[in-house]
Design an enzyme around this catalytic site. Structure first.
Site, PDB file in Angstrom:
ATOM      1  N   GLY A  45       7.188  42.092  31.444  1.00 32.33           N
ATOM      2  CA  GLY A  45       6.937  43.104  30.413  1.00 32.33           C
ATOM      3  C   GLY A  45       6.730  44.490  30.998  1.00 32.33           C
ATOM      4  N   CYS A  46       6.016  44.551  32.103  1.00 36.43           N
ATOM      5  CA  CYS A  46       5.727  45.845  32.732  1.00 36.43           C
ATOM      6  C   CYS A  46       6.990  46.465  33.323  1.00 36.43           C
ATOM      7  CB  CYS A  46       4.644  45.684  33.794  1.00 36.43           C
ATOM      8  SG  CYS A  46       3.071  45.125  33.090  1.00 36.43           S
ATOM      9  N   THR A  47       7.858  45.633  33.850  1.00 33.81           N
ATOM     10  CA  THR A  47       9.127  46.124  34.395  1.00 33.81           C
ATOM     11  C   THR A  47      10.000  46.663  33.261  1.00 33.81           C
ATOM     12  OG1 THR A  47       9.028  44.601  36.253  1.00 33.81           O
ATOM     13  CG2 THR A  47      11.201  45.469  35.675  1.00 33.81           C
ATOM     14  N   ALA A  50       8.530  50.021  32.142  1.00 32.73           N
ATOM     15  CA  ALA A  50       8.761  51.071  33.140  1.00 32.73           C
ATOM     16  C   ALA A  50      10.223  51.515  33.124  1.00 32.73           C
ATOM     17  CB  ALA A  50       8.364  50.584  34.526  1.00 32.73           C
TER      18      ALA A  50
END
Length: 155
Positions: A45-47, A50
């Site tokens: 999710g963070c990738t 970003a």
């Protein structure tokens, strides 16, 4: 835990980015700041989040905004993450959690019945005067960067 509201002054901070440069909110006065808090470098999710900000960074810059990602990961972790995905904005390392606490993003999270304290994905837009202009709590990644861009353009 801090509970911030639109119209309040954003808590000041000074944190190192992935290159070791110290970024201070006070130094960003006069710019619109997109400050997004995320749980962990190089996780799905963070990738995705970003990379969405990376892909819209040029348009956000044209609209007068600068983007900063914040997590509790180290400078070295941020350096690897930014390099791996070609991120074109700074990632700030809040290893003491002080800034995350000041922005109220450290909360109880329930994972498989186990309660832990962690960063709840949250985005703030801070206006040119240093005041909070918009808050997205508990962000859902899909379409979020587009929403942020639309909000920046509306300022």
């Amino acid at each position: 835990m801090a509970t911030l509201e639109v119209g309040q002054m954003a808590p000041d901070f000074a944190l190192p980015d992935q290159n070791g440069n110290v970024i201070s909110l006070a130094d960003l006065r006069g710019k619109v700041v997109v400050l997004y808090f995320y749980p962990k470098d190089d996780t799905p999710g963070c990738t995705k989040e970003a990379c969405a900000f990376r892909d819209l960074n040029h348009e956000l810059a044209e609209a007068g905004a600068v983007v900063y990602g914040v997590s509790r990961d180290s400078v070295k972790s941020h350096e690897k993450f930014a390099g791996k995905y070609g991120l074109n904005f700074p990632l700030l390392a809040d290893e003491t959690s002080a800034v995350c606490e000041a922005y109220g993003v450290i909360q109880d999270k329930n994972m498989y019945g186990r309660i832990t304290k962690g960063i709840v994905r949250t985005t703030f837009i801070i206006d040119r005067d240093g005041k909070i202009a918009r808050i997205w709590p508990k962000v859902k990644v899909d379409g979020h960067a587009d929403e942020v861009l639309a909000a920046v353009k509306a300022l």
